[in-house]
Motif scaffolding. Structure first.
Motif, PDB file in Angstrom:
ATOM      1  N   ILE A 110       0.881  -1.162   0.000  1.00  0.00           N
ATOM      2  CA  ILE A 110       0.000   0.000   0.000  1.00  0.00           C
ATOM      3  C   ILE A 110       0.915   1.208   0.000  1.00  0.00           C
ATOM      4  CG2 ILE A 110      -1.780   1.288   1.234  1.00  0.00           C
ATOM      5  CD1 ILE A 110      -2.715  -1.416   2.395  1.00  0.00           C
ATOM      6  N   MET A 111       0.836   1.987  -1.045  1.00  0.00           N
ATOM      7  CA  MET A 111       1.748   3.108  -1.212  1.00  0.00           C
ATOM      8  C   MET A 111       1.710   4.015   0.016  1.00  0.00           C
ATOM      9  SD  MET A 111       0.971   3.741  -5.243  1.00  0.00           S
ATOM     10  CE  MET A 111       2.244   4.918  -5.588  1.00  0.00           C
ATOM     11  N   GLY A 112       2.881   4.332   0.525  1.00  0.00           N
ATOM     12  CA  GLY A 112       2.996   5.205   1.678  1.00  0.00           C
ATOM     13  C   GLY A 112       2.789   4.517   3.013  1.00  0.00           C
ATOM     14  N   GLU A 113       2.455   3.220   3.008  1.00  0.00           N
ATOM     15  CA  GLU A 113       2.170   2.520   4.263  1.00  0.00           C
ATOM     16  C   GLU A 113       3.046   1.305   4.509  1.00  0.00           C
ATOM     17  OE1 GLU A 113      -1.839   1.438   4.971  1.00  0.00           O
ATOM     18  OE2 GLU A 113      -2.587   3.462   4.687  1.00  0.00           O
ATOM     19  N   GLY A 114       3.505   0.643   3.491  1.00  0.00           N
ATOM     20  CA  GLY A 114       4.289  -0.576   3.662  1.00  0.00           C
ATOM     21  C   GLY A 114       3.603  -1.763   3.022  1.00  0.00           C
ATOM     22  N   GLN A 115       4.039  -2.954   3.446  1.00  0.00           N
ATOM     23  CA  GLN A 115       3.562  -4.185   2.824  1.00  0.00           C
ATOM     24  C   GLN A 115       2.741  -5.026   3.792  1.00  0.00           C
ATOM     25  OE1 GLN A 115       7.525  -5.609   1.659  1.00  0.00           O
ATOM     26  NE2 GLN A 115       6.802  -5.570  -0.456  1.00  0.00           N
ATOM     27  N   VAL A 116       1.856  -5.837   3.197  1.00  0.00           N
ATOM     28  CA  VAL A 116       0.992  -6.748   3.946  1.00  0.00           C
ATOM     29  C   VAL A 116       1.041  -8.102   3.241  1.00  0.00           C
ATOM     30  CG1 VAL A 116      -1.393  -7.188   4.667  1.00  0.00           C
ATOM     31  CG2 VAL A 116      -0.536  -4.843   4.594  1.00  0.00           C
ATOM     32  N   ARG A 117       1.203  -9.166   4.029  1.00  0.00           N
ATOM     33  CA  ARG A 117       1.145 -10.522   3.472  1.00  0.00           C
ATOM     34  C   ARG A 117      -0.313 -10.965   3.508  1.00  0.00           C
ATOM     35  NH1 ARG A 117       5.322 -13.504   2.808  1.00  0.00           N
ATOM     36  NH2 ARG A 117       6.490 -12.434   4.450  1.00  0.00           N
ATOM     37  N   LEU A 118      -0.826 -11.396   2.355  1.00  0.00           N
ATOM     38  CA  LEU A 118      -2.240 -11.713   2.209  1.00  0.00           C
ATOM     39  C   LEU A 118      -2.385 -13.064   1.521  1.00  0.00           C
ATOM     40  CD1 LEU A 118      -5.033 -10.244   2.583  1.00  0.00           C
ATOM     41  CD2 LEU A 118      -4.785  -9.512   0.232  1.00  0.00           C
ATOM     42  N   ALA A 119      -3.227 -13.919   2.054  1.00  0.00           N
ATOM     43  CA  ALA A 119      -3.484 -15.217   1.433  1.00  0.00           C
ATOM     44  C   ALA A 119      -4.232 -15.022   0.111  1.00  0.00           C
ATOM     45  CB  ALA A 119      -4.303 -16.098   2.371  1.00  0.00           C
ATOM     46  N   ASP A 120      -3.848 -15.802  -0.900  1.00  0.00           N
ATOM     47  CA  ASP A 120      -4.487 -15.701  -2.218  1.00  0.00           C
ATOM     48  C   ASP A 120      -5.993 -15.929  -2.157  1.00  0.00           C
ATOM     49  OD1 ASP A 120      -1.996 -15.261  -3.314  1.00  0.00           O
ATOM     50  OD2 ASP A 120      -1.771 -17.289  -4.116  1.00  0.00           O
ATOM     51  N   GLY A 121      -6.447 -16.700  -1.180  1.00  0.00           N
ATOM     52  CA  GLY A 121      -7.861 -17.012  -1.057  1.00  0.00           C
ATOM     53  C   GLY A 121      -8.749 -15.807  -0.774  1.00  0.00           C
ATOM     54  N   HIS A 122      -8.149 -14.691  -0.385  1.00  0.00           N
ATOM     55  CA  HIS A 122      -8.926 -13.487  -0.093  1.00  0.00           C
ATOM     56  C   HIS A 122      -9.173 -12.629  -1.329  1.00  0.00           C
ATOM     57  CE1 HIS A 122      -8.805 -14.300   4.135  1.00  0.00           C
ATOM     58  NE2 HIS A 122      -7.486 -14.230   4.183  1.00  0.00           N
ATOM     59  N   LEU A 123      -8.566 -12.983  -2.450  1.00  0.00           N
ATOM     60  CA  LEU A 123      -8.706 -12.143  -3.642  1.00  0.00           C
ATOM     61  C   LEU A 123     -10.147 -12.016  -4.125  1.00  0.00           C
ATOM     62  CD1 LEU A 123      -5.592 -12.809  -5.890  1.00  0.00           C
ATOM     63  CD2 LEU A 123      -6.262 -10.703  -4.739  1.00  0.00           C
ATOM     64  N   ALA A 124     -10.933 -13.066  -4.036  1.00  0.00           N
ATOM     65  CA  ALA A 124     -12.324 -13.001  -4.518  1.00  0.00           C
ATOM     66  C   ALA A 124     -13.109 -11.942  -3.751  1.00  0.00           C
ATOM     67  CB  ALA A 124     -12.994 -14.364  -4.396  1.00  0.00           C
ATOM     68  N   ASP A 164      -4.439   5.967 -13.005  1.00  0.00           N
ATOM     69  CA  ASP A 164      -3.135   5.668 -13.607  1.00  0.00           C
ATOM     70  C   ASP A 164      -2.614   4.285 -13.219  1.00  0.00           C
ATOM     71  OD1 ASP A 164      -3.070   8.130 -14.872  1.00  0.00           O
ATOM     72  OD2 ASP A 164      -1.824   9.074 -13.331  1.00  0.00           O
ATOM     73  N   LEU A 165      -3.090   3.734 -12.107  1.00  0.00           N
ATOM     74  CA  LEU A 165      -2.641   2.417 -11.637  1.00  0.00           C
ATOM     75  C   LEU A 165      -3.478   1.268 -12.200  1.00  0.00           C
ATOM     76  CD1 LEU A 165      -2.098   3.197  -7.843  1.00  0.00           C
ATOM     77  CD2 LEU A 165      -0.329   2.904  -9.583  1.00  0.00           C
ATOM     78  N   LEU A 166      -4.601   1.580 -12.806  1.00  0.00           N
ATOM     79  CA  LEU A 166      -5.534   0.540 -13.239  1.00  0.00           C
ATOM     80  C   LEU A 166      -5.024  -0.275 -14.420  1.00  0.00           C
ATOM     81  CD1 LEU A 166      -8.959   2.379 -13.114  1.00  0.00           C
ATOM     82  CD2 LEU A 166      -8.083   0.694 -11.514  1.00  0.00           C
ATOM     83  N   THR A 167      -5.405  -1.547 -14.401  1.00  0.00           N
ATOM     84  CA  THR A 167      -5.245  -2.408 -15.557  1.00  0.00           C
ATOM     85  C   THR A 167      -6.663  -2.690 -16.068  1.00  0.00           C
ATOM     86  OG1 THR A 167      -5.447  -4.478 -14.302  1.00  0.00           O
ATOM     87  CG2 THR A 167      -3.229  -3.499 -14.477  1.00  0.00           C
ATOM     88  N   ASP A 168      -6.797  -3.562 -17.049  1.00  0.00           N
ATOM     89  CA  ASP A 168      -8.133  -3.918 -17.537  1.00  0.00           C
ATOM     90  C   ASP A 168      -8.983  -4.566 -16.456  1.00  0.00           C
ATOM     91  OD1 ASP A 168      -7.567  -2.894 -20.027  1.00  0.00           O
ATOM     92  OD2 ASP A 168      -6.988  -4.838 -20.869  1.00  0.00           O
ATOM     93  N   ASP A 169      -8.333  -5.208 -15.472  1.00  0.00           N
ATOM     94  CA  ASP A 169      -9.044  -5.894 -14.394  1.00  0.00           C
ATOM     95  C   ASP A 169      -9.335  -4.992 -13.212  1.00  0.00           C
ATOM     96  OD1 ASP A 169      -9.124  -8.362 -15.665  1.00  0.00           O
ATOM     97  OD2 ASP A 169      -7.200  -8.985 -14.834  1.00  0.00           O
ATOM     98  N   GLY A 170      -8.824  -3.781 -13.202  1.00  0.00           N
ATOM     99  CA  GLY A 170      -8.930  -2.903 -12.038  1.00  0.00           C
ATOM    100  C   GLY A 170      -7.594  -2.873 -11.320  1.00  0.00           C
ATOM    101  N   LEU A 171      -7.623  -2.734 -10.016  1.00  0.00           N
ATOM    102  CA  LEU A 171      -6.381  -2.729  -9.229  1.00  0.00           C
ATOM    103  C   LEU A 171      -5.889  -4.146  -8.920  1.00  0.00           C
ATOM    104  CD1 LEU A 171      -7.221   0.101  -6.672  1.00  0.00           C
ATOM    105  CD2 LEU A 171      -5.540   0.204  -8.518  1.00  0.00           C
ATOM    106  N   LEU A 172      -6.835  -5.090  -8.844  1.00  0.00           N
ATOM    107  CA  LEU A 172      -6.505  -6.468  -8.492  1.00  0.00           C
ATOM    108  C   LEU A 172      -6.703  -7.378  -9.689  1.00  0.00           C
ATOM    109  CD1 LEU A 172      -8.451  -6.581  -5.119  1.00  0.00           C
ATOM    110  CD2 LEU A 172      -6.028  -6.174  -5.427  1.00  0.00           C
ATOM    111  N   PRO A 173      -5.890  -8.438  -9.808  1.00  0.00           N
ATOM    112  CA  PRO A 173      -6.085  -9.361 -10.911  1.00  0.00           C
ATOM    113  C   PRO A 173      -7.375 -10.158 -10.744  1.00  0.00           C
ATOM    114  CG  PRO A 173      -4.429 -10.205  -9.410  1.00  0.00           C
ATOM    115  CD  PRO A 173      -4.816  -8.826  -8.918  1.00  0.00           C
ATOM    116  N   GLY A 174      -7.985 -10.503 -11.859  1.00  0.00           N
ATOM    117  CA  GLY A 174      -9.181 -11.345 -11.816  1.00  0.00           C
ATOM    118  C   GLY A 174     -10.392 -10.572 -11.882  1.00  0.00           C
TER     119      GLY A 174
END
Length: 92
Positions: A5-19, A82-92
């Motif tokens: 998260i820009m300006g805040e640092g990193q977070v470890r997140l399980a892939d199962g939370h992406l949905a 400016d950060l967006l891809t076709d999927d938004g900010l997150l893949p999928g």
């Protein structure tokens, strides 16, 4: 997965939370497309809060590559666009 998260640092997140996070990402994308500034701000805050709730902070002295980069909580609609891809900010 490691999420920065820009300006805040990193977070470890399980892939199962992406949905769950993708639902908020879809809302954010829709609000950006319609120019809904208040909705965008509310959903961005909710997305970042959920990442914090679901994840574990990565220690500041750890150098790990980020799999995803999310905007800072105070990012503008234009900055996020400016950060967006076709999927938004997150893949999928």
């Amino acid at each position: 997965m490691i999420v920065r998260i820009m300006g805040e640092g990193q977070v470890r997140l399980a892939d199962g939370h992406l949905a769950e996070l993708n639902k908020l990402d879809d809302e954010l994308l829709a609000e950006m497309e319609t120019g809904d500034g208040p909705g965008f701000r509310r959903t961005l805050q909710a997305l970042l809060a959920r990442v914090h709730d679901l994840g574990e902070p990565v220690p500041d002295d750890s150098l790990e590559p980020s799999d995803l980069i999310l905007p800072s909580p105070d990012a503008t609609l234009e900055e996020v666009r400016d950060l967006l891809t076709d999927d938004g900010l997150l893949p999928g």
